[in-house]
Design a protein around this motif. Structure first.
Motif, PDB file in Angstrom:
ATOM      1  N   ARG A  49       0.793  -1.231   0.000  1.00 21.58           N
ATOM      2  CA  ARG A  49       0.000   0.000   0.000  1.00 21.58           C
ATOM      3  C   ARG A  49       0.827   1.283   0.000  1.00 21.58           C
ATOM      4  O   ARG A  49       0.290   2.363   0.225  1.00 21.58           O
ATOM      5  N   LEU A  50       2.138   1.172  -0.205  1.00 18.33           N
ATOM      6  CA  LEU A  50       2.920   2.408  -0.271  1.00 18.33           C
ATOM      7  C   LEU A  50       2.598   3.148  -1.558  1.00 18.33           C
ATOM      8  O   LEU A  50       2.696   4.357  -1.650  1.00 18.33           O
ATOM      9  N   SER A  70      -5.631   1.827   8.260  1.00 18.12           N
ATOM     10  CA  SER A  70      -4.174   1.796   8.151  1.00 18.12           C
ATOM     11  C   SER A  70      -3.501   1.118   9.340  1.00 18.12           C
ATOM     12  O   SER A  70      -2.505   0.426   9.170  1.00 18.12           O
ATOM     13  N   ASP A  71      -4.037   1.295  10.572  1.00  7.83           N
ATOM     14  CA  ASP A  71      -3.317   0.606  11.660  1.00  7.83           C
ATOM     15  C   ASP A  71      -3.663  -0.888  11.706  1.00  7.83           C
ATOM     16  O   ASP A  71      -2.826  -1.701  12.112  1.00  7.83           O
ATOM     17  N   ALA A  74      -1.281  -2.262   9.300  1.00  6.87           N
ATOM     18  CA  ALA A  74       0.077  -2.233   9.846  1.00  6.87           C
ATOM     19  C   ALA A  74       0.317  -3.356  10.857  1.00  6.87           C
ATOM     20  O   ALA A  74       1.458  -3.673  11.169  1.00  6.87           O
ATOM     21  N   ALA A  78       4.142  -5.796   7.257  1.00  2.18           N
ATOM     22  CA  ALA A  78       5.214  -4.822   7.471  1.00  2.18           C
ATOM     23  C   ALA A  78       6.048  -4.741   6.214  1.00  2.18           C
ATOM     24  O   ALA A  78       6.297  -5.750   5.556  1.00  2.18           O
ATOM     25  N   ILE A  79       6.439  -3.534   5.866  1.00  2.00           N
ATOM     26  CA  ILE A  79       7.304  -3.367   4.694  1.00  2.00           C
ATOM     27  C   ILE A  79       8.556  -2.611   5.104  1.00  2.00           C
ATOM     28  O   ILE A  79       8.499  -1.645   5.856  1.00  2.00           O
ATOM     29  N   PHE A  98       9.415   1.751  17.841  1.00  2.00           N
ATOM     30  CA  PHE A  98       8.463   2.300  16.882  1.00  2.00           C
ATOM     31  C   PHE A  98       7.774   1.197  16.072  1.00  2.00           C
ATOM     32  O   PHE A  98       6.746   1.442  15.443  1.00  2.00           O
ATOM     33  N   TYR A 101       4.338   0.888  17.160  1.00  3.19           N
ATOM     34  CA  TYR A 101       3.475   2.049  16.967  1.00  3.19           C
ATOM     35  C   TYR A 101       2.022   1.688  16.601  1.00  3.19           C
ATOM     36  O   TYR A 101       1.083   2.269  17.147  1.00  3.19           O
ATOM     37  N   PRO A 102       1.810   0.712  15.703  1.00  7.51           N
ATOM     38  CA  PRO A 102       0.416   0.385  15.347  1.00  7.51           C
ATOM     39  C   PRO A 102      -0.402  -0.053  16.560  1.00  7.51           C
ATOM     40  O   PRO A 102      -1.621   0.077  16.562  1.00  7.51           O
ATOM     41  N   LYS A 105       0.708   3.471  19.641  1.00 10.39           N
ATOM     42  CA  LYS A 105       0.821   4.882  19.244  1.00 10.39           C
ATOM     43  C   LYS A 105       1.960   5.580  19.990  1.00 10.39           C
ATOM     44  O   LYS A 105       1.876   6.773  20.315  1.00 10.39           O
ATOM     45  N   GLN A 152       6.989  -5.370  15.235  1.00  8.13           N
ATOM     46  CA  GLN A 152       5.696  -4.997  14.654  1.00  8.13           C
ATOM     47  C   GLN A 152       4.755  -6.206  14.641  1.00  8.13           C
ATOM     48  O   GLN A 152       3.541  -6.048  14.516  1.00  8.13           O
TER      49      GLN A 152
END
Lengths: 255, 322
Positions: A49-50, A70-71, A74, A78-79, A98, A101-102, A105, A152
């Motif tokens: 999805r980039l 999006s989260d 995520a 992972a990319i 980080f 993060y998903p 936050k 992640q």
């Protein structure tokens, strides 16, 4: 499972990916190979999805990735793009954090911290977790980024040329880690690779692209043979078997 | 030295410098004078010295944070309100509002200049996305040229409108005119800084690039826009109350980054206090150097700031590239 259906992408007049349809097998390493400009990275970017595709769709367990939040996405995929030139001064632990993060936050709870600890441990980075990224070597840096992706905690890990700028020792190290992620943790790994022998030795399946089109898609042993490779690279590539690995010896090839 | 220790040292420095700042000036005020509520000294203290101190602290902290956010979002260590056209755009906005909308209220003027600062910075960020050659030094050079173009328009308009001198005095960064009733706009910077802290993690993630941000599910565009709004708010309030403070937004975040890295959650508190301390020192020098008169603080900031900036350029190009 990830299904790619009729995916196309053009930049201006140039078509970079044209009508690619394939299924990515779960819990396996799939390598995208092909000559320069074949559209491998673009395809990977669309799957993650980039980049938005012009036509076609990507299905993640039957649901259109474009429609996912999006989260939520995520937490599944992972990319990691070529990240070695990233010039931000974070410590290894901050970077890996980080990856949570998903979920958090940025406000890590105990469980997040545990994931970070495990990810560091898994990549052998616990000792250098408080070092800044710019104090690390290329191989260590790449490991830190992969460690972030592990934190992640996604089922799918997509990597764009993770061996770029790495020497042989570190390349082997990274590929072994990816193998472990699949065999031990049951991840699905998709990588864009330039070095065909790394693709041959470490991947379960190979997807070959050329001029934006899919030319081959199958188990590694079906792709790593002279006839199939000629179709992809337009050159004669002798294949020798060494210790059970199929190695392409193309360095001195005459058409 | 521990990081907590460093932060406490910065805080103590700000406190000590604040006390010094309160008790220097043309009129000698002793702490004992303040016991008498009716005295002239107390009046000066409340109307002039205290507002001045608060204005310095808010402007210093604010410009530091604005620079920090810009450096993070542009992923370039040398981008700041001074080197990205933000201040010049805000200035242009004020001049246009002064010339063509003379009947405009103060609030209207503020909003006008804010809109210009926002749009001006946004255009620079768009420009940044389009240029392929992203050298650390090349990018701020473009920003400075861009700022100068905006500045030339301002000068032309001011010249045509016969208000060149007014404009020069207006934008000369100085705390001389900061008295109670003339600086309160700066308080708007406080919520802006608090929001910056709340968004710190998001800015750090966005600072790793669009792909990286998208990978962890962050909506990159939204964070970028919030960052630009914060920068524009702070820049506008500072420029309207104090004038242009050059370099601070460039130097302070870089000094903090040197020992603390680029994780904004960690660096924001340090940037706040170092920004305040830096501006306090510059202001104290400005007031002592030709005592009992004073020179505009932006002159002192420019001299000290450009010296530090040059050292950073020569010694730090390798560091900024990393």
């Amino acid at each position: 499972m990830i299904e790619i259906k009729g995916l196309s992408k053009s930049f201006g007049k140039k078509t970079v990916v044209e009508d690619v349809t394939l299924k990515i097998q779960a819990k396996a390493i799939t390598s995208f190979i092909g000559p320069n400009g074949a559209g491998k990275s673009t395809l990977l970017s669309m799957v993650s999805r980039l980049l938005d595709a012009d036509t076609g769709e990507v299905l993640l367990d039957q649901s259109d990735v474009k429609k996912m939040k999006s989260d939520a996405f995520a937490k599944r995929v992972a990319i990691l793009k070529q990240a070695n030139h990233l010039n931000i001064r974070l410590t290894v632990r901050e970077l890996v954090s980080f990856g949570r993060y998903p979920y958090s936050k940025g406000r890590l709870n105990k469980e997040d911290q545990k994931f970070v600890d495990q990810a560091l441990e898994y990549m052998n980075l616990t000792d250098m977790q408080d070092k800044f990224l710019d104090e690390l070597s290329g191989g260590q840096k790449q490991r830190a980024f992969i460690s972030m992706v592990i934190a992640q905690d996604t089922d799918y890990i997509l990597l764009d040329e993770p061996l770029n700028n790495l020497d042989m020792k570190h390349s082997v190290q990274i590929m072994k880690i990816l193998r472990k992620l699949v065999d031990e943790l049951g991840k699905t790994v998709v990588i864009v690779l330039h070095d065909i022998n790394f693709a041959s030795v470490y991947s379960d399946r190979i997807v070959a692209l050329k001029d934006g089109r899919l030319v081959k898609d199958g188990p590694t042993h079906e792709i790593i043979n002279s006839d199939a490779l000629r179709e992809v690279y337009d050159m004669h590539i002798p294949v020798q078997v060494q210790d059970g690995c199929r190695i392409c010896v193309y360095f001195n090839s005459h058409n | 030295m521990g990081l907590k220790m460093r932060l406490w040292m910065l805080i103590s420095a700000v406190i000590i410098l604040s006390v010094i700042s309160l008790f220097i000036g043309a009129i000698n005020i002793k702490p004992s004078d303040l016991l008498d509520w009716e005295s002239l000294e107390t009046q000066i203290f409340l109307i002039s010295r205290l507002p001045r101190l608060l204005a310095i602290i808010l402007a210093g902290a604010g410009m530091g944070i604005a620079g920090l956010i810009m450096q993070s979002l542009s992923r370039n260590k040398f981008v700041s309100p001074t080197t990205a056209g933000t201040l010049d755009a805000a200035k242009l906005g004020i001049i246009i509002s002064m010339m063509f909308f003379t009947s405009m209220s103060y609030i209207g003027q503020i909003m006008f200049s804010f809109a210009f600062a926002l749009i001006g910075t946004f255009i620079f960020m768009q420009l940044l996305e389009r240029i392929k050659f992203k050298d650390v030094v090349f990018v701020p050079l473009i920003g400075i040229m861009y700022g100068n173009i905006l500045g030339a328009i301002s000068t032309f308009l001011a010249y045509e409108g016969n208000m060149l001198q007014n404009v020069d005095t207006f934008f000369q960064g100085s705390f001389t005119l900061v008295v109670s009733g003339r600086y309160e706009l700066l308080y708007v910077a406080v919520p802006a800084i608090i929001i910056a802290y709340i968004y710190a993690n998001k800015f750090t993630v966005a600072g790793m690039g669009e792909d990286f941000a998208k990978n962890v599910g962050l909506s990159y565009r939204a964070v970028l826009n919030i960052g630009l709004v914060i920068v524009a708010i702070i820049s506008t309030t500072v420029i309207l109350t104090v004038g242009i403070i050059p370099f601070l937004g460039l130097i302070v975040p870089n000094l903090v980054s040197l020992y603390l890295g680029d994780n904004l959650r960690k660096t924001i508190p340090h940037t706040i206090f170092m920004g305040a301390a830096f501006l306090l020192i510059c202001d104290i020098i400005s007031r002592l150097i030709v005592h009992p008169f004073e020179i505009p603080v932006n002159t002192t900031v420019a001299v000290i700031g450009s010296a530090i900036f040059l050292i950073m350029l020569f010694r730090g190009k390798a560091y900024a590239k990393k």
